[in-house]
Design an enzyme around this catalytic site. Structure first.
Site, mmCIF file in Angstrom:
data_model
loop_
_atom_site.group_PDB
_atom_site.id
_atom_site.type_symbol
_atom_site.label_atom_id
_atom_site.label_comp_id
_atom_site.label_asym_id
_atom_site.label_seq_id
_atom_site.Cartn_x
_atom_site.Cartn_y
_atom_site.Cartn_z
ATOM 1 N N ILE A 15 33.915 60.164 42.471
ATOM 2 C CA ILE A 15 33.588 59.121 43.438
ATOM 3 C C ILE A 15 34.316 59.350 44.755
ATOM 4 O O ILE A 15 33.735 59.224 45.833
ATOM 5 C CB ILE A 15 33.926 57.735 42.857
ATOM 6 C CG1 ILE A 15 32.998 57.396 41.685
ATOM 7 C CG2 ILE A 15 33.821 56.660 43.939
ATOM 8 C CD1 ILE A 15 33.397 56.140 40.928
ATOM 9 N N TYR A 149 43.487 48.404 31.150
ATOM 10 C CA TYR A 149 42.613 48.778 32.274
ATOM 11 C C TYR A 149 41.973 47.537 32.888
ATOM 12 O O TYR A 149 41.960 47.366 34.115
ATOM 13 C CB TYR A 149 41.551 49.741 31.763
ATOM 14 C CG TYR A 149 40.542 50.182 32.797
ATOM 15 C CD1 TYR A 149 40.898 51.071 33.803
ATOM 16 C CD2 TYR A 149 39.228 49.723 32.753
ATOM 17 C CE1 TYR A 149 39.961 51.495 34.750
ATOM 18 C CE2 TYR A 149 38.291 50.139 33.685
ATOM 19 C CZ TYR A 149 38.661 51.013 34.688
ATOM 20 O OH TYR A 149 37.741 51.420 35.617
ATOM 21 N N LYS A 153 42.324 45.962 36.750
ATOM 22 C CA LYS A 153 41.176 45.828 37.637
ATOM 23 C C LYS A 153 40.911 44.370 38.006
ATOM 24 O O LYS A 153 40.500 44.078 39.145
ATOM 25 C CB LYS A 153 39.937 46.450 36.994
ATOM 26 C CG LYS A 153 40.016 47.968 36.853
ATOM 27 C CD LYS A 153 40.151 48.670 38.207
ATOM 28 C CE LYS A 153 40.059 50.179 38.077
ATOM 29 N NZ LYS A 153 40.142 50.878 39.375
ATOM 30 N N THR A 184 31.036 61.031 36.200
ATOM 31 C CA THR A 184 32.234 61.653 36.751
ATOM 32 C C THR A 184 33.094 62.204 35.612
ATOM 33 O O THR A 184 32.860 61.886 34.440
ATOM 34 C CB THR A 184 33.080 60.636 37.537
ATOM 35 O OG1 THR A 184 33.529 59.609 36.625
ATOM 36 C CG2 THR A 184 32.291 60.012 38.673
#
Length: 250
Positions: A15, A149, A153, A184
């Site tokens: 990205i 995670y 976020k 990705t």
């Protein structure tokens, strides 16, 4: 945007590379930051205009100051900041260690905070600036096995919203882009984790991630870069979390 000074963290691949190419193609001078110099050099070769390669670990407490100061000496203050560097972690709650938890907070929340904090004074003084943080659909919803995670976020989305409210009258916008599963290397690692823990084949694991998005495929890095460019181009969009997830979160 010709001549604007942009900084992209995590610009070595995926990205971040797509975002750097988009900004460069629009005429920005782009500072590329990541840990791997070789990857950054490859990104620089793919950019259309001036770039500077700055290897750095964004979790280093001194990284934001060092990176910004170096850019200022060469080009002047950062006008467009894209805080993209990040990583994931997957484990059951009881198997998530303190080190796992802290690593997610350091990389996904504290590092963006430091880079945003360092960029704001010059943007405020200039009366113009664009800040985009690459979050995740995990900033909007919770899913099993990604507690650390997800917490990081969710936290970074709170940072974006608060900063946007504080800077709303200054000409500085602050937004988050929230991708789903993107094609990705990070998603490749997720596939490997699924294979290791479930015994599925890599193809079945990848297909399971594709099915999480109603469009039935992974998002491309360029599609995330499109959303970032939208945020950069608009002075009226701020404090938003823009989903790029094929309709998964509505």
């Amino acid at each position: 945007m010709t001549g604007r000074v942009a900084l992209v963290t995590g610009a070595g691949r995926g990205i971040g590379r797509a975002i750097a190419q988009r900004l460069s193609g629009a005429g920005c001078r782009v500072a590329l930051v990541a840990r791997d110099r070789d990857q950054l050099e490859e990104t620089a070769e793919r950019c259309a205009g001036p770039t500077t390669v700055i290897p750095a670990d964004v979790t280093d407490p001194d990284a934001a100051e060092r990176v910004h100061a170096g850019i200022e000496r060469s080009w002047g203050p950062v006008e467009i900041l894209v805080a993209n560097a990040g990583a994931g972690h997957s484990a059951k709650l009881e198997r998530t260690t303190d080190a796992d938890w802290q690593r997610m907070l350091d990389l996904n929340l504290t590092a963006p905070f430091r880079f945003v904090r360092r960029a704001v004074p010059a943007m405020r003084e200039a009366g113009w600036g664009r800040i985009v943080v690459i979050a995740s659909t995990a900033a909007r919803i919770g899913e099993p096995y990604i507690a650390a995670y997800t917490a990081s976020k969710h936290g970074v989305l709170g940072l974006v919203r608060s900063a946007a409210a504080e800077l709303a009258r200054t000409g500085v916008t602050v937004n988050a882009v929230c991708p789903g599963y993107v094609d990705t290397p990070m998603t490749g690692q997720t596939v490997e984790n699924i294979v290791a823990t479930s015994g599925r084949s890599p193809g079945d694991a990848r297909a399971a991630l594709e099915r999480k998005q109603p469009i039935g495929r992974l998002i491309t890095p360029d599609e995330v870069a499109d959303a970032v460019w939208f945020c950069v181009g608009s002075g009226a969009v701020t404090g938003q979390a823009i989903n790029v997830d094929g309709g998964a979160v509505q």
